[in-house]
Design a protein around this motif. Structure first.
Motif, PDB file in Angstrom:
ATOM      1  N   TYR A  33      -5.245  -6.106   1.992  1.00 32.90           N
ATOM      2  CA  TYR A  33      -4.642  -5.235   3.006  1.00 32.90           C
ATOM      3  C   TYR A  33      -5.149  -3.800   2.919  1.00 32.90           C
ATOM      4  CZ  TYR A  33      -1.559  -9.147   3.674  1.00 32.90           C
ATOM      5  OH  TYR A  33      -1.082 -10.398   3.939  1.00 32.90           O
ATOM      6  N   LEU A  34      -5.965  -3.534   1.896  1.00 29.96           N
ATOM      7  CA  LEU A  34      -6.443  -2.164   1.693  1.00 29.96           C
ATOM      8  C   LEU A  34      -7.451  -1.802   2.786  1.00 29.96           C
ATOM      9  CD1 LEU A  34      -6.150   0.150  -0.418  1.00 29.96           C
ATOM     10  CD2 LEU A  34      -8.267  -0.696  -1.421  1.00 29.96           C
ATOM     11  N   PRO A  35      -7.140  -0.808   3.614  1.00 35.40           N
ATOM     12  CA  PRO A  35      -8.079  -0.462   4.688  1.00 35.40           C
ATOM     13  C   PRO A  35      -9.133   0.536   4.229  1.00 35.40           C
ATOM     14  CG  PRO A  35      -6.051   0.781   4.936  1.00 35.40           C
ATOM     15  CD  PRO A  35      -5.921  -0.003   3.650  1.00 35.40           C
ATOM     16  N   SER A  82      -5.040   0.934  11.441  1.00 36.16           N
ATOM     17  CA  SER A  82      -3.712   1.403  11.057  1.00 36.16           C
ATOM     18  C   SER A  82      -3.557   2.901  11.192  1.00 36.16           C
ATOM     19  CB  SER A  82      -3.364   0.948   9.629  1.00 36.16           C
ATOM     20  OG  SER A  82      -4.389   1.251   8.739  1.00 36.16           O
ATOM     21  N   VAL A  83      -2.449   3.271  11.754  1.00 41.59           N
ATOM     22  CA  VAL A  83      -2.028   4.663  11.750  1.00 41.59           C
ATOM     23  C   VAL A  83      -1.027   4.739  10.598  1.00 41.59           C
ATOM     24  CG1 VAL A  83      -0.922   6.509  13.034  1.00 41.59           C
ATOM     25  CG2 VAL A  83      -2.278   4.788  14.238  1.00 41.59           C
ATOM     26  N   PHE A  84      -1.389   5.441   9.557  1.00 40.58           N
ATOM     27  CA  PHE A  84      -0.581   5.416   8.337  1.00 40.58           C
ATOM     28  C   PHE A  84       0.858   5.825   8.612  1.00 40.58           C
ATOM     29  CE2 PHE A  84      -4.922   6.631   6.620  1.00 40.58           C
ATOM     30  CZ  PHE A  84      -5.276   5.313   6.442  1.00 40.58           C
ATOM     31  N   GLY A  85       1.769   4.966   8.234  1.00 41.93           N
ATOM     32  CA  GLY A  85       3.186   5.253   8.429  1.00 41.93           C
ATOM     33  C   GLY A  85       3.739   4.718   9.736  1.00 41.93           C
ATOM     34  N   GLU A  86       2.856   4.329  10.659  1.00 41.60           N
ATOM     35  CA  GLU A  86       3.323   3.810  11.955  1.00 41.60           C
ATOM     36  C   GLU A  86       3.134   2.298  12.053  1.00 41.60           C
ATOM     37  OE1 GLU A  86       4.885   5.332  14.330  1.00 41.60           O
ATOM     38  OE2 GLU A  86       4.703   7.380  13.613  1.00 41.60           O
ATOM     39  N   GLY A  87       2.004   1.826  11.564  1.00 40.90           N
ATOM     40  CA  GLY A  87       1.758   0.392  11.612  1.00 40.90           C
ATOM     41  C   GLY A  87       0.311   0.076  11.934  1.00 40.90           C
ATOM     42  N   GLU A  88       0.071  -1.197  12.107  1.00 34.90           N
ATOM     43  CA  GLU A  88      -1.281  -1.693  12.314  1.00 34.90           C
ATOM     44  C   GLU A  88      -1.332  -2.514  13.586  1.00 34.90           C
ATOM     45  OE1 GLU A  88      -3.942  -3.040   8.522  1.00 34.90           O
ATOM     46  OE2 GLU A  88      -2.044  -4.001   8.797  1.00 34.90           O
ATOM     47  N   ASP A 126       5.206  -0.676   8.236  1.00 39.72           N
ATOM     48  CA  ASP A 126       5.006   0.619   7.592  1.00 39.72           C
ATOM     49  C   ASP A 126       6.346   1.316   7.511  1.00 39.72           C
ATOM     50  OD1 ASP A 126       2.382   0.024   7.553  1.00 39.72           O
ATOM     51  OD2 ASP A 126       1.699   1.843   8.558  1.00 39.72           O
ATOM     52  N   ARG A 186       7.565   4.653   6.379  1.00 38.47           N
ATOM     53  CA  ARG A 186       7.098   5.985   5.990  1.00 38.47           C
ATOM     54  C   ARG A 186       5.747   5.862   5.293  1.00 38.47           C
ATOM     55  NH1 ARG A 186      12.222   9.465   4.321  1.00 38.47           N
ATOM     56  NH2 ARG A 186      10.815  11.061   5.063  1.00 38.47           N
ATOM     57  N   VAL A 204     -10.817   4.048   4.949  1.00 40.02           N
ATOM     58  CA  VAL A 204     -10.369   5.254   5.650  1.00 40.02           C
ATOM     59  C   VAL A 204     -11.490   5.720   6.570  1.00 40.02           C
ATOM     60  CG1 VAL A 204      -9.620   7.639   5.380  1.00 40.02           C
ATOM     61  CG2 VAL A 204      -8.819   5.894   3.784  1.00 40.02           C
ATOM     62  N   LYS A 236      -0.719  -9.934  13.115  1.00 35.73           N
ATOM     63  CA  LYS A 236      -0.301  -8.946  12.126  1.00 35.73           C
ATOM     64  C   LYS A 236      -1.310  -8.828  11.000  1.00 35.73           C
ATOM     65  CE  LYS A 236       3.578  -7.062  13.351  1.00 35.73           C
ATOM     66  NZ  LYS A 236       3.948  -5.657  13.193  1.00 35.73           N
ATOM     67  N   CYS A 237      -1.745  -9.986  10.470  1.00 38.22           N
ATOM     68  CA  CYS A 237      -2.566  -9.913   9.264  1.00 38.22           C
ATOM     69  C   CYS A 237      -4.059  -9.987   9.567  1.00 38.22           C
ATOM     70  CB  CYS A 237      -2.164 -11.001   8.268  1.00 38.22           C
ATOM     71  SG  CYS A 237      -2.550 -12.678   8.794  1.00 38.22           S
ATOM     72  N   LEU A 284       0.836  -1.208   0.000  1.00 39.97           N
ATOM     73  CA  LEU A 284       0.000   0.000   0.000  1.00 39.97           C
ATOM     74  C   LEU A 284       0.864   1.248   0.000  1.00 39.97           C
ATOM     75  CD1 LEU A 284      -2.444  -0.872   2.938  1.00 39.97           C
ATOM     76  CD2 LEU A 284      -2.990  -1.039   0.513  1.00 39.97           C
ATOM     77  N   THR A 301      -7.398  11.064  10.322  1.00 40.71           N
ATOM     78  CA  THR A 301      -7.878   9.838   9.693  1.00 40.71           C
ATOM     79  C   THR A 301      -6.951   8.668   9.990  1.00 40.71           C
ATOM     80  OG1 THR A 301      -6.766  10.462   7.654  1.00 40.71           O
ATOM     81  CG2 THR A 301      -9.121  10.907   7.768  1.00 40.71           C
TER      82      THR A 301
END
Lengths: 356, 275
Positions: free
Chosen positions: B5-7, B49-55, A273, A275, B9, B240-241, A68, B92
């Motif tokens: 894996y597409l969340p 998921s926090v984009f860029g931080e992880g899930e 993730d 970045r 928003v 994780k998944c 993604l 978001t």
């Protein structure tokens, strides 16, 4: 359908095919060894007796896959990377590795489930009637499988670590193959297995003479005898879960994870993730962080639990879920283990009579 | 083929501070079509998921019966939760799911239900409790035992008056040690259970809390006469998944993310607790 083809004709055909397909195959890299690579010159294709260090798995479940792309802060939309479309031919794949892909299919390409909600509640205390394992098809893996034709190569010289026959794989097995090559005097005997295989090699070569056929049969009959290593694989290991055997066999493990990375069937992964990109990367049950909770709790705190998980996943859990062992006996984990841990021996010598 | 894996928003529309280290986030889908079709059961979870931080996986803490938003309660713990706690309304995040089996709602019908929660373990139970209250005629008495380390760590305090007043419902609050101005019970959850002596006839106990609480609560419930099939719990595991593929959350051959997270005590015992 069995035909014979000279080496020259074979490589010429591969050269032609490389116009339309990406060719993947083993290549001997100086000072490194044999590795599956994208082949640009057909002369680089190595089709000898040696084995590739990494299994063909890496072209299907990549060491890291981009999943993604995230938006900038508060921008709408998360984008999906689209899987590549170029069709490929993987040449020189060994029967154990092809079987490994078939096993991976049951995890990443399960029969499609129609409803969006995964399962209806099975009801605590009752056995779920749902299909074992995942019900989600992974687009990236499935796409890699669909776009790749597998041209196998029968093994002529298994080494001391190979034990495929103990796991129902044959050095000339055709499971998961579209075409299988046998090395013969002056070239290859070529067995077309699927229509896809017929599409690329069907028009090639001439029928094997009776004499050649006889010779090939006699060679094939002896192939399995070339394997020195034979292990006993138990039906279930349930009775020795709590045995101190696992303490003993895992003591020398240094948790490096090479066994999981080089295994044609190991598929555990991490989602990371980086970045603005979400990646799926190889992970391994031998790493301490694999099951470490954010709270500090770890259900598999020591090497004992972690190594046991690896053996049980392969020879017990997967068998319960899918009816097969999650091991094809390729021997890589034994060949490359820095402390000489031998999973074959460990399974073979497991003290099954000892009760929990 | 869909990227699994597409969340979706979602926007944070409200943040509620439950305890010093737990916040409840109310999330609203950006896409109306998704909001209409998104359905779940108490006990299921999402990968947030926090984009860029992880899930990380979080259970639904509100009931699907009273939903115009999705609620997740999050304890500040690791990288993702740390980042979440820094976020505010209007930000978001992504969610995908729902995953897991959820509570066996059909099997619970016509039963007396005993809810045993420790700390943030009340989150999945709150979803089920409110579900039961909204389908009141399907269930008999509801007994809620909720413990926390200190009174500050008690979750969802604004729900308590409602639960106390509800028909055939009782609420027992307990903290580990005596505090000033504390009028409810004192002691760890298993001890309090022994005092309350909830009925085991036609009953099911639903337990969620830290591993140590679960460990000591199980024998107590057995001693009180609950049979192994009548004790269910919802487990925490690193997932994780959420799809049954990444290979770390298994107990024996069962995957917590797919075959759980709700298990009966007898299921876990059968598996010899093979973590």
């Amino acid at each position: 359908m069995l035909k014979s083809i000279t080496k020259e004709d074979f490589f010429t055909r591969v050269g032609e095919l490389s116009n339309d397909f990406e060719i993947i195959g083993p290549m001997e890299l100086p000072l490194k060894g044999i590795f599956y690579q994208s082949i640009l010159n057909t002369e680089d294709l190595y089709l000898g007796d040696g084995f590739a260090i990494e299994p063909i798995k890496k072209f299907f479940l990549e060491p890291s896959t981009r999943l993604l792309r995230y938006p900038w802060k508060n921008e709408p939309g998360v984008e999906s990377f689209s899987p590549p479309e170029r069709e490929r031919i993987a040449i020189g794949v060994r029967p154990c590795e092809a079987k490994g892909l078939v096993l991976l299919d049951s995890v990443f390409d399960p029969p499609a489930s129609s409803d969006l909600i995964p399962n209806s509640a099975p009801g605590a205390g009752k056995k779920s009637s749902n299909r074992a394992g995942s019900t989600y098809q992974d687009a990236f893996y499935t796409n890699n499988r669909k776009r790749t034709i597998i041209v196998g190569l029968a093994c002529g010289r298994p080494d001391r670590c190979c034990f495929c026959t103990s796991l129902g794989v044959s050095p000339a097995g055709t499971t998961g193959m579209d075409v299988l090559l046998f090395e013969i005097e002056g070239g290859f005997a070529i067995e077309i297995i699927t229509d896809r295989g017929k599409g690329i090699f069907g028009a090639l070569g001439k029928e094997l003479s009776e004499e050649e056929k006889k010779l090939l049969t006699s060679v094939n009959n002896k192939r399995e005898d070339l394997l020195e290593k034979k292990i006993r694989v138990p039906e279930s290991m349930d009775t020795i879960f709590t045995s101190d055997y696992w303490d003993k066999v895992s003591r020398s493990c240094i948790s490096c994870g090479i066994c999981t990375y080089l295994c044609p069937t190991c598929h555990c992964f991490d989602l990371i993730d980086e970045r603005r990109i979400k990646l799926r990367c190889y992970d391994g049950c031998s790493f301490p962080h694999f099951t470490l909770h954010a709270s500090g709790e770890n259900p598999r705190p020591t090497k004992k639990e972690r190594y046991r998980q690896r053996v049980f996943h392969k020879f017990d859990y997967f068998k319960i879920n899918f009816g097969e062992n999650l091991c094809v006996g390729c021997g890589r984990c034994i060949r490359f283990c820095p402390v000489k841990i031998d999973i074959g021996d460990i399974v073979d010598k497991a003290p099954l009579s000892k009760k929990r | 083929m869909k990227n699994i894996y597409l969340p979706h928003v979602v926007e944070i529309v409200d943040v509620q501070e439950e305890t010093p280290d737990v916040k409840t986030f109310k999330l609203k889908f950006r896409d109306n079509v998704v909001e209409e079709s998104f359905d779940y059961r108490p006990g299921q979870f999402v990968e947030l998921s926090v984009f860029g931080e992880g899930e990380a996986p979080f259970c639904f803490s509100n009931s699907p019966t009273r939903r115009n938003v999705i609620e997740c309660s999050v304890k500040r713990m690791g990288q993702v939760t740390e980042a979440l706690h820094e976020m505010d309304t209007g930000d978001t995040v992504g969610i995908r799911g729902p995953y897991g089996n959820g509570f066996p709602l059909e099997d619970l019908k016509g039963k007396n239900l005993l809810f045993v929660a420790g700390g943030i373990g009340l989150a999945p139970l709150r979803s089920l409790i409110n579900y039961c209250l909204d389908n009141r005629k399907d269930y008999k008495t509801l007994t809620i035992v909720n413990g926390a380390r200190t009174s500050k760590d008690l979750m969802y305090r604004n729900e308590y008056p409602v639960w106390e007043k509800a028909k055939d419902t009782s609420l027992h609050l307990t903290v580990d040690c005596q505090e000033e101005n504390w009028t409810c019970m004192v002691g760890v959850v298993p001890k309090v259970l022994e005092q309350i002596k909830p009925t085991c006839g036609n009953s099911v106990a639903i337990v969620c809390g830290p591993p140590i609480m679960i460990k000591f609560t199980m024998p107590t419930l057995l001693k009180l006469g609950f049979c192994e099939d009548a004790i269910i719990t919802t487990l925490e595991m690193k997932m994780k998944c959420g799809l049954g593929q990444c290979g770390r959350c298994n107990i024996g051959h069962l995957y917590v993310c797919k075959d759980g997270p709700v298990f009966s005590y007898s299921q876990l015992k059968d598996k010899n607790f093979q973590f």
